[in-house]
Structure formats: C-alpha cells, structure tokens
Design a protein around this motif. Structure first.
Motif, PDB file in Angstrom:
ATOM      1  N   GLY A 368       0.828  -1.188   0.000  1.00 47.27           N
ATOM      2  CA  GLY A 368       0.000   0.000   0.000  1.00 47.27           C
ATOM      3  C   GLY A 368       0.868   1.245   0.000  1.00 47.27           C
ATOM      4  N   ARG A 369       0.263   2.386   0.356  1.00 50.21           N
ATOM      5  CA  ARG A 369       1.016   3.640   0.396  1.00 50.21           C
ATOM      6  C   ARG A 369       2.098   3.602   1.447  1.00 50.21           C
ATOM      7  NH1 ARG A 369      -2.886   8.640   0.906  1.00 50.21           N
ATOM      8  NH2 ARG A 369      -0.853   9.668   0.952  1.00 50.21           N
ATOM      9  N   ARG A 370       1.790   2.980   2.568  1.00 55.00           N
ATOM     10  CA  ARG A 370       2.790   2.854   3.621  1.00 55.00           C
ATOM     11  C   ARG A 370       3.576   1.563   3.420  1.00 55.00           C
ATOM     12  NH1 ARG A 370      -1.774   5.199   6.039  1.00 55.00           N
ATOM     13  NH2 ARG A 370      -1.317   7.230   6.990  1.00 55.00           N
ATOM     14  N   ALA A 371       4.861   1.624   3.712  1.00 54.99           N
ATOM     15  CA  ALA A 371       5.767   0.531   3.359  1.00 54.99           C
ATOM     16  C   ALA A 371       5.381  -0.793   3.992  1.00 54.99           C
ATOM     17  CB  ALA A 371       7.198   0.904   3.753  1.00 54.99           C
ATOM     18  N   ASN A 372       4.783  -0.765   5.162  1.00 54.35           N
ATOM     19  CA  ASN A 372       4.506  -2.013   5.881  1.00 54.35           C
ATOM     20  C   ASN A 372       3.030  -2.413   5.815  1.00 54.35           C
ATOM     21  OD1 ASN A 372       3.545   0.056   7.504  1.00 54.35           O
ATOM     22  ND2 ASN A 372       4.133  -0.943   9.421  1.00 54.35           N
ATOM     23  N   VAL A 373       2.334  -1.942   4.797  1.00 57.24           N
ATOM     24  CA  VAL A 373       0.928  -2.309   4.579  1.00 57.24           C
ATOM     25  C   VAL A 373       0.841  -3.094   3.274  1.00 57.24           C
ATOM     26  CG1 VAL A 373      -1.398  -1.450   4.101  1.00 57.24           C
ATOM     27  CG2 VAL A 373       0.021  -0.338   5.842  1.00 57.24           C
ATOM     28  N   PHE A 374       0.190  -4.245   3.334  1.00 54.69           N
ATOM     29  CA  PHE A 374       0.070  -5.111   2.158  1.00 54.69           C
ATOM     30  C   PHE A 374      -1.386  -5.523   1.952  1.00 54.69           C
ATOM     31  CE2 PHE A 374       4.284  -5.612   3.934  1.00 54.69           C
ATOM     32  CZ  PHE A 374       5.111  -5.462   2.833  1.00 54.69           C
TER      33      PHE A 374
END
Length: 416
Positions: A368-374
């Motif tokens: 996602g937009r944040r590196a640790n969101v999938f």
C-alpha cells in the motif's frame, strides 16, 4: 523475521497466513467469525477453474446488465438505486474494457500457476477437501455462445491453457447424466473442483501447527500504520501490534484500506449457491461427476463427495447485503430439475456470499502507500482458483520489504 497481522480468515487470508508462516514469519490471523472460511469461502461453486479466467470487462456484459436489470431471476442483476460507490465502480469497469484481452490472458496464467501451490499444500498438510480432478465442461445452447467461447479459447491458449471443443455426442460421453439439447461445448481436462470450506479449515489448522496465532471471533475496529509499525484495535478494546499488516478481508477490505490511506474500489457482488443433498442411490447416480459451467445461465456445478451436489452462480450488485432471496434461489433449483431430472431436490441448502470484485477483475496484491501495509484481496469470482498464487506473490512482496528495511551492514575498521 517480521511479525505480520493478517486481517481476514477466508481463503485469501488463510493462504496468506500459511505462505508467510512457511517463510518463517511470526503471523497473527484475525477473523471475526469463530471459524475460518465462514463467509464467501463457505459454499461457493467449488471450481478450480483456469477455464473461467475470462474477465467480465467485455461490452456484452453491459448489454446483458441493461437487458436484465428489472428481471428478478436474471443471471446478472443490478439494483438501479444509485450510490457513489456503485457509480464509480461501473465507471472504472467501463474504463477497463480495453484491457479485456490482456487481463484474461494474465488471469489464465495466474490460475495455472496457482495449481502447483494449492495441490502441494494440500498434500503436504494432508487436507481432504473432496478434490475431483475430472475437468470442467462448458456447455452452450446456441451458436453465438459457442462461437464466443471459441474466441475466449484463443485467449486461454495464449495464457497456456489448452481446452478443446466438443460435440453434443462428445458432451454426453464426458457427462452421461446431463439432459437437454446443446449446440456444443468446451472441455478443459486439467481443471478440477473441491470444497473451499474444507480446504480453508484444513489450511487454518495447518497454520496453527506452524505457529500462527489465530484470533477468531474478533472484529477489527481500527487499523493504523506509521510505515514502521502497524496497530490493530479490536472491537473489545484489545490492541495488537506488529511490524506489518496484510488486508485480506474480502468486501470489507475497502473500508480497512481507507483507514490506511489506500483506495481499493472493491465492490460486493453477491452470488448464490445451493447444495443438493443426494440422500438416495438414484440421486447419487443421476448427479454429474464432471463439473459444468452453463454459459447461458451463468451457473457452475461441482460434485462434493458422494452425497453433495453444489450449484452456484448469478451476480447481484446490491451493496453489502447477504439476504437469501427465494426468487434468486429458485432458478438454481429449476436448473437442476431440468438438467438432472433424476436428482431429488427435496433437500437443498441455499447460501449467499459476496465476491470482493475490483472493476478490472484483477486481484489487488502488493504494498500500500505505507511501506509495511500489504493487500491480498479483490479476487472476484476466482478467489478459490487464484488464492494460492496470490499468497505466494504476497510472500515475495513481503520478502522484498524485509530486504529494504534490514539495517545495512557497516564496514568494520580493522586495526593492526
């Protein structure tokens, strides 16, 4: 290795948790029901069908939708009541029509690749899910449908899937119990069927053996991320912290993604099924062994063991609504009575589920937009078919993220 929270205990969430656990990650799986696979992964059509990889973004779909809009028992039904979500989804659907061919080919390749992982996992974990590897027969009542299937077959072949045209006589040889008059069919010998709920439940148990923490009966109230850590707040006030979060929550993924700053235009497309209980020897003999897809009625079938016959299909655009409508179930029962008159429909279990569908018919897999969101969601009508390969792809995305977040090794000065 990282600690990841997977939200959603359907087929995509459980396969995601399993793939990540096999990589050595610490995984927490959060599911709002008491058991895995209790919503859309509970009673679908059962087909593992690369031959059904044709995406819906074809101009004929729009024409059929308009034609059937006010017909209660139509295979495709759109509630005319407008909503911004529905309007935006259909606008993007229309915009995706130019990619119909490329997306169909890409989906075919994914479906073929998924087989190796799914069958391998089932064998490794000893999961019995009523697997039947006798192919899928697509049936057509008129020349127009059969000729369109011929064009689709070219795209499937481009994606690596062979299937062959069959005459009405050959159709009867493949599935002798099928009654009625048909123009012809297409048979895909490499396709198969199985019980999605049994598989999901069995893989959930395998996850537990691998050390996955299963938090069932828990509703997610809020999910947050700052790019380095993720936090999930449950409805009962519990807070779960982790290095990263995976959203595999089916039709609920859209709302969770919005909390994380991501737009997932997933729309809930309702499908119905009936499970016909084959309680007598005559019905067991009269029910088909080979899986079918009736293109005109948009119905699919699977034989689940000796005593169950599943018929599923239709598409209903009516928001998040799980009402089981009698006028939508009746055509499924009538179809069984017409095509398999020797099967008793005295005992039939109706069901409805919501397919999480993206406008371009392609699953949303990746960061996602944040590196640790999938995300691993939005599989539409092929969630069961594609689940194993998208879970594998998710694992690759997480591995790449781990490599990027790992601290760089600094050179150490050596002194004499």
């Amino acid at each position: 290795m990282a600690h990841l929270i997977v939200i959603g205990g359907g087929i995509t969430g459980v396969t995601s948790a399993y793939a990540l656990a096999r990589q050595g990650h610490q995984v927490t799986l959060i599911e709002r029901h008491r058991y895995a696979g209790m919503e859309t992964s509970h009673a679908n059509g059962g087909q593992l069908s690369a031959s059904n990889a044709e995406v819906w973004t074809h101009p004929s779909t729009l024409l059929k939708g308009l034609k059937w809009m006010f017909k209660a028992d139509a295979p495709l039904l759109v509630n005319p009541k407008p909503s911004w979500h529905k309007l935006s989804w259909f606008a993007e659907f229309v915009a995706s029509i130019p990619k119909y061919r490329s997306n169909t080919v890409a989906t075919t390749r994914l479906a073929i690749a998924a087989r190796e992982h799914l069958f391998g996992w089932a064998q490794a974990e000893g999961i019995d899910f009523d697997l039947k590897q006798q192919g899928i027969l697509h049936i057509y009542r008129d020349r127009a449908g059969f000729e369109h299937a011929g064009e689709v077959s070219k795209l499937l072949a481009e994606g690596g899937l062979p299937r062959r045209a069959v005459t009405p006589d050959e159709m009867r040889a493949i599935e002798p119990t099928l009654q009625g008059d048909y123009f012809g069919g297409y048979y895909t010998e490499s396709d198969s069927t199985g019980d999605i709920h049994k598989f999901t439940h069995g893989l959930g148990q395998a996850c537990a053996r691998l050390g996955v923490k299963l938090m069932t009966g828990q509703t997610v109230a809020r999910v947050q991320s700052n790019g380095r850590t993720a936090q999930v707040t449950l409805a009962d006030g519990q807070v779960v912290n982790a290095d990263a979060v995976v959203i595999s929550a089916g039709v609920h993924s859209r709302a969770l993604g919005a909390q994380l700053g991501d737009r997932l235009n997933v729309y809930p497309v309702k499908g119905y099924s009936i499970t016909v209980m084959l309680g007598d020897e005559q019905s067991q003999t009269a029910a088909p062994q080979v899986s079918l897809l009736d293109d005109e009625t948009k119905l699919v079938t699977s034989r689940l063991g000796v005593e169950r016959f599943r018929v599923a299909g239709t598409a209903e655009f009516n928001g998040i609504n799980l009402d089981i409508r009698a006028d939508r179930i009746r055509p499924l029962v009538d179809w069984v009575n017409q095509c398999f008159p020797g099967v008793s429909t005295r005992r039939v279990e109706p069901w409805a589920g919501l397919r999480p569908m993206m406008p371009n018919m392609m699953p949303r897999v990746g960061a996602g937009r944040r590196a640790n969101v999938f995300y691993n969601t939005g599989h539409g009508h092929l969630g069961w078919t594609l689940s194993a390969i998208t879970a594998h792809q998710l694992g690759e995305h997480v591995a790449q993220w781990e490599r990027l977040r790992a601290p760089r090794m600094l050179p150490v000065a050596v002194t004499a």
